[in-house]
Design an enzyme around this catalytic site. Structure first.
Site, mmCIF file in Angstrom:
data_model
loop_
_atom_site.group_PDB
_atom_site.id
_atom_site.type_symbol
_atom_site.label_atom_id
_atom_site.label_comp_id
_atom_site.label_asym_id
_atom_site.label_seq_id
_atom_site.Cartn_x
_atom_site.Cartn_y
_atom_site.Cartn_z
ATOM 1 N N GLY A 79 0.810 -1.223 0.000
ATOM 2 C CA GLY A 79 0.000 0.000 0.000
ATOM 3 C C GLY A 79 0.838 1.264 0.000
ATOM 4 N N ARG A 146 0.275 -5.651 -4.748
ATOM 5 C CA ARG A 146 0.240 -6.515 -3.579
ATOM 6 C C ARG A 146 0.541 -7.949 -3.997
ATOM 7 N NH1 ARG A 146 -1.348 -4.460 0.911
ATOM 8 N NH2 ARG A 146 -2.527 -2.513 0.974
ATOM 9 N N GLY A 171 6.454 -3.406 3.334
ATOM 10 C CA GLY A 171 6.150 -3.785 4.706
ATOM 11 C C GLY A 171 6.857 -5.056 5.128
ATOM 12 N N THR A 200 5.511 1.240 6.373
ATOM 13 C CA THR A 200 4.257 0.835 6.995
ATOM 14 C C THR A 200 3.524 2.051 7.491
ATOM 15 O OG1 THR A 200 3.344 -0.017 9.058
ATOM 16 C CG2 THR A 200 5.688 0.314 9.022
ATOM 17 N N ASP A 202 1.117 1.875 9.335
ATOM 18 C CA ASP A 202 0.650 1.541 10.692
ATOM 19 C C ASP A 202 1.735 1.718 11.745
ATOM 20 O OD1 ASP A 202 -1.688 0.913 9.472
ATOM 21 O OD2 ASP A 202 -1.633 -1.222 9.897
ATOM 22 N N MET A 245 -6.230 4.219 10.045
ATOM 23 C CA MET A 245 -5.416 3.041 9.761
ATOM 24 C C MET A 245 -4.967 2.391 11.072
ATOM 25 S SD MET A 245 -5.100 4.986 6.955
ATOM 26 C CE MET A 245 -5.096 4.719 5.186
ATOM 27 N N GLY A 246 -4.552 1.126 10.965
ATOM 28 C CA GLY A 246 -4.048 0.403 12.125
ATOM 29 C C GLY A 246 -4.657 -0.989 12.182
ATOM 30 N N TYR A 353 -7.839 6.802 2.262
ATOM 31 C CA TYR A 353 -6.682 7.076 1.417
ATOM 32 C C TYR A 353 -6.216 8.527 1.523
ATOM 33 C CZ TYR A 353 -8.433 2.657 -0.232
ATOM 34 O OH TYR A 353 -8.882 1.369 -0.281
ATOM 35 N N ARG A 356 -3.021 8.582 3.568
ATOM 36 C CA ARG A 356 -1.770 7.946 3.135
ATOM 37 C C ARG A 356 -1.320 8.362 1.737
ATOM 38 N NH1 ARG A 356 -3.332 1.637 1.637
ATOM 39 N NH2 ARG A 356 -3.492 2.078 -0.564
#
Lengths: 433, 433, 433, 433
Positions: A79, A146, A171, A200, A202, A245-246, A353, A356
């Site tokens: 991502g 991905r 990630g 990341t 997150d 996010m998270g 989005y 990010r």
């Protein structure tokens, strides 16, 4: 506890480093790591504070690769995250201006780009001109994707193109893939340095205190919280819900909540909470509304998944597709107050989005610049299967194994989490302490 | 066509205006209104260009109310919109510093605030100190609510409090309520001036070329579009969808799309479009992806409602609860391309309240300042049942009847809409022209 | 080297701490400090890396002051800095909600506020309501002033008002004043805890790795650099000059330059540079223009002072009034190229107060929140003559003596400065290495 | 008064317009122009309100130039202004996608670029790919320059390159140059359409109500004002001074002041003011400080020039080099209060290029998009020696003569200026009314 994390190297460094000034040695330096950090990262068998020894990042006197013969590839996976383009830019600029490397290619659309026969994506030539203004753009100019690809096919591609140095941005899944690429390539007999730059949104990479893009993401997240607060106070008994996010770690939610002290409840994956009963969210929300007539809830996307029916579906990276906790809360809150004949107005914001896909802020631009430059220093001096991380204020080398060992989580026994609870005042919620 | 729109007045103006400089007369001035505008507003029986006569806004030599004895109330109704606090601030500052009025109250939570017996909300005293920095806040410091209240009870309240001048900020529904309040009050024998300041995030108030907050909303909407574009180009065959405000009129969607020229399809309530078949959205999207490998779609919330099953549910303002066209598109696009075995990645952004809950930008702050000041000028000189609007570059008085006659829509035969189509390149879609 | 920095305490802590969760001990924890950092801070006789022992910041099990009887004062001194209001807010919120303290006053206009007889400023009562939204404002709601006041008069005031706990926000001069206040008060027999929160837009406080507001200032500074770059490329042989804060330390200039990689020359107080001759700025600038036709120079206000005639004038804080190096460079560059008949266009930007008078960004808001809360923890537990600092990733207590020992400077032998030089490409300038 | 402003045309339009939808005729439409606007623009012998007839802007059914054979050049002249790149982008996109023109060149560095023999600048090929993301950049990707060049040499260049259509972006001086180029070219027998897009950060082009970039400039200017206010309230008797653009017209200063209602004095070129004596600035400032202890002054760069000694120096565009009124005020204010032994703290901000070198905001991007597209429509249909302007809400064609006749000024008898005075409260200053 004491432990040294050794870094692999491809061999003897035989060339003078054009980046001669400020060169440092391969010495391992001690880093004190607190009990709190050790618990969050969970590396040690014991959870005590520890002295860990890491190689310091930076240019070396001698380098392994001869710059004018070095072929470099850069790939971005997974991502989007603010700062990807800044890292790409920094790698290219440092290779070109710092070391004199002239052969740099961008791999398009993540791991797919290594298999042009299957996907047909075109390689991207990277020069200072191409990257000079990309810091203004969010996302990645290389594109991403991905999911895994066949590592033998990737090794074939790298072999065929004669790549010596590969930078992988992604990630923890991608770092595992980078390790697998390195292994596959060795079996093909190629001498390849693989350097990772952990990414990341997150902020959950093991042994990376703050991942690039996190500061920017928090900046953006606070805008959603401000809007939720404005909506909440704009109506009698207004409730603003913001989903952030998270997946497994609540860092963005917690940090954004404590930054803009307008949040009354922060729900994160690390803490199980109940909706009903004593210490449950809904009675606490009712109490808050009765007293102040508005409330703001911030919920990490991975929080409260056990409250909803799981589907077991996974995305192409193999991650479980999360249920929409924001929508679920909205529905449950509505039902709870309707039953009580307590009129409330709920406003749900999912900035998704917008958090990010923005360009990095000044802080992250500086940080990404260092990460890219130091990754180049490491790669050119023949280190491999490692990443650069800032730990307790210093840039060090971490072996792949360390960063992929587990995902970092917010330590809910920490002073940090207690501060978040103090800021929101939700300490009386069941399970929060 | 020629027509004069007369403004009601409470009576003879007997007091000197302390805002003496630059005073203007009650003269009606001609405003040329184009065919395009007439069609959008739909006032005239014929749709031709017309010369309409309006009273110009501004301070008068003489005023109707004696400032030190005047009691004023301000109320904000309906959904939030950038600039509400700027208008409130401007009204209070002008009343206080310009005219010397000292008795100004804010009605809390919209029309509910007129009925303290039922709702128990507390009145808010408004002074320059209270409002001086509220331009930094989104939303409304008075709070708002949706839905109607009993007009007789409101009249009783106004009578009891001795209010002479009422400023009502809200949408077309609210302007109708303002008219009803004025009527009810007259039956109670009270002399009350009711001045509206039309508020609509959708920019769809009849005979208001650009409503306050619209410029700010477009600013914010473009951020969502930029994020959608970044996500779309970040993945192979990435599709970014952004849902924006616009229940019956696509102004924000169109304007934001043409501002940030990254949008390939704009879907608005004024234009019926098909998903499938020749000229349908899905084949056009496929064509776009095949050629460029990414696409951005902006859809107004009121677009394409006929494609989905209607529920007939209404909110407390009596507006139909719209189906989620953004989610629907996401689902349909996914299905279409899955069937074709054409891998796509869809990113859906619904910035929702983040667009409307922000503080106003500089442009809107200036505009709101004028609207507030000119509304005070009108009210103090005894005009009533009217709003201030900027029409063809000039501030004029409009009677309530004109602004509530219908909702303004985007004229799809206009040069403006053709420009949007040219900017997106979607002119070949069925029904767009 | 090993050294422990002990913290003074007022006496035995006899009260239970309402902030019971996550309490920590007075233990001194080791912090590894690199050679680079030691040199910059210059504390040790040797400049080697060292293990220093500091008390960790955080709430204690027991506290010294009984909350309901505690009287607290907060004062802000010196120039503005982003985050002042966030620290004030955090202190008030933590005292009120965390500890139950109800008697908090703000001292108006810096040290002047302690002497109402002379200055007549009115004290400001501080409650959660007063501070809840002040994070939106730049500057300090308390006001500030420069220069010293009579410490005996200050002690009299504190005595008279019965203040137990004083929070002082200011630079190193202010920290010295705080120490002097503490000393004077002891002579008056009053039990007073004095806790400092070091503030410096220049980021030059000893043993404070990054001062609050610095991240925000860099954010803002990059806007000026972006404008300078746009102007420079907009004209043939355009030269953009940006003057940034930094009296004795070039941190903002260096950081902003490396953040927005558009800068060709960074001039800081730590590095002497020549204008003319080999390795001089002007020939290097000429070379750059000949090659690329535009250039951007960032200069810290304290750089190159030796090039200009000194006046010896001082401001009311006793700081030397700096000569305008930006204007001087502009003049010298103009003269140099005019003589060479080489047409250039110079654009000089001095963003000055626009960098420091903005509200804090999300990063600084979080940071200020911690600084304020931890300062309250320290004060309530009876520590005194100390500040809270984040050192190598951990919040610790530093005695006043350490932070006022000297001003921190950018270590020009450091990897950091070498990275800046690499980013700008100015490594060939005389004296830069 | 009635008057028609006819537009020159190169001849009969013989080609079908590919932008067929929404085409409009060459009809002249009436525009009511108020007394206020007429005075500001000063076109008419009388200053009365008038009905003026202009050609409406937009695509025509038939066009003069055959797209595939048409050669187009674009040039940007004078100082930077937000939106230049948006206009360039819009012209290129409309020529390419709307009309099918493929031969578009950018003239580098203003008029200098027409004379490559002398200056050696390289022409810039313009395609959709080149311009697609330039809206993110401030300034102009073509570069600019000041001052005139030999018009015969320019005509030679245009002849040699076979240019048919020239778009000129610049101020009133540039519009005069565009007219001169058109005349010179005719003497060379070339058929050339010259279309201007008036650019002025000062918003002072005759008969252009709001020039592009103005809204963005006001946005930025308010940031400087906010900083000045924060500094002013941060110190006892703090005075913030902000110098803004505005050589002969105070539009930015007035608009920014009224947008951010924190300003106490606005000084513009249109109004003579005195420093001393009754109604002078300094006594009024003293009064303000005595009452409120802080003040903010906004001054346009061209204000109060008569107070300072003139040098008569001119820049390369022939404009008089203005004396620094901001610095002068700072000095005079300091002296005034020092003499009175009234301690004040003065903070002077000159945001200068930070106001004009930023990318355009959403409002200006939309506006620039229309200006560019409509300029292309006009040029392709063979109009010449004209500009596009938005007048009373409609886009129309104006002949060069009209826009260069004089510079537009703020009408100080207008309601607008009275509103500014009301907002600042400076109505009692000598000469302001």
């Amino acid at each position: 506890m004491q432990k040294t994390f050794t870094i692999k190297t491809l061999g003897q460094c035989g060339f003078d480093n054009p980046r001669k000034h400020g060169a440092i040695s391969d010495e391992y330096i001690p880093v004190y790591v607190s009990e709190e950090f050790m618990k969050a990262c969970g590396n040690a068998s014991e959870n005590d504070a520890a002295t860990l020894y890491f190689q310091e990042a930076g240019p070396r006197e001698k380098i392994f690769f001869e710059p004018e013969k070095t072929k470099v590839a850069i790939v971005t996976c997974g991502g989007l995250c603010p700062g990807l383009n800044d890292v790409i830019r920094s790698i290219v600029m440092e290779l070109w201006h710092g070391y004199g490397v002239r052969d740099i290619i961008g791999i398009p659309y993540g791991l797919e780009g290594f298999i042009p026969k299957k996907y047909g994506h075109k390689l991207i030539e990277l020069t200072p001109d191409v990257v000079s203004t990309i810091y203004m753009l969010g996302g990645t100019i290389l594109g991403s994707s991905r999911g895994a690809q066949n590592f033998d096919e990737i090794a074939d591609f790298l072999n065929e193109k004669g790549i010596n140095l590969l930078f992988v941005l992604g990630g923890d899944g991608t770092m595992k893939a980078a390790k697998a690429i390195s292994t596959a390539v060795k079996e093909h007999g190629l001498t390849l340095s693989v350097i990772g730059i952990p990414k990341t949104i997150d902020n959950d990479i093991n042994f990376v205190e703050q991942s690039f893009g996190f500061a920017t993401a928090v900046d953006e997240a606070t805008k959603a919280i401000a809007a939720a607060h404005t909506e909440a106070v704009g109506m009698n008994n207004g409730i603003g819900i913001v989903k952030l996010m998270g997946r497994e770690s609540g860092f963005i939610a917690a940090h954004a909540a404590v930054s803009l002290s307008l949040v009354n409840f922060v729900l994160i994956p690390e803490v199980r909470f109940a909706l009903h009963g004593e210490g449950g969210l809904l009675p606490a929300l009712e109490e808050r509304l009765a007293k102040r007539h508005h409330a703001v809830i911030v919920v990490a996307e991975g929080a409260g998944q056990y409250l909803m029916q799981e589907t077991g579906q996974k995305d192409s990276s193999g991650n479980i597709i999360l249920q929409d906790i924001g929508g679920y809360l909205q529905k449950e809150i509505k039902a709870y107050f309707r039953e009580k004949d307590f009129p409330v107005v709920i406003k749900y914001i999912d900035p998704s989005y917008m958090v990010r896909a923005v360009p990095a802020n000044a802080h992250d631009r500086v940080y990404c610049g260092f990460l890219g430059r130091l990754a180049v220093d490491a790669g050119m001096s023949g280190k491999t299967e490692m990443v650069v991380s800032k730990l307790m204020g210093r840039f060090v080398h971490l072996p792949f194994e360390l960063v992929t060992k587990q995902r970092r989580k917010l330590d809910i026994a920490s002073h940090y989490w207690h501060s978040v609870l103090a800021a929101t005042g939700q300490g009386h919620l069941k399970g929060m302490l």
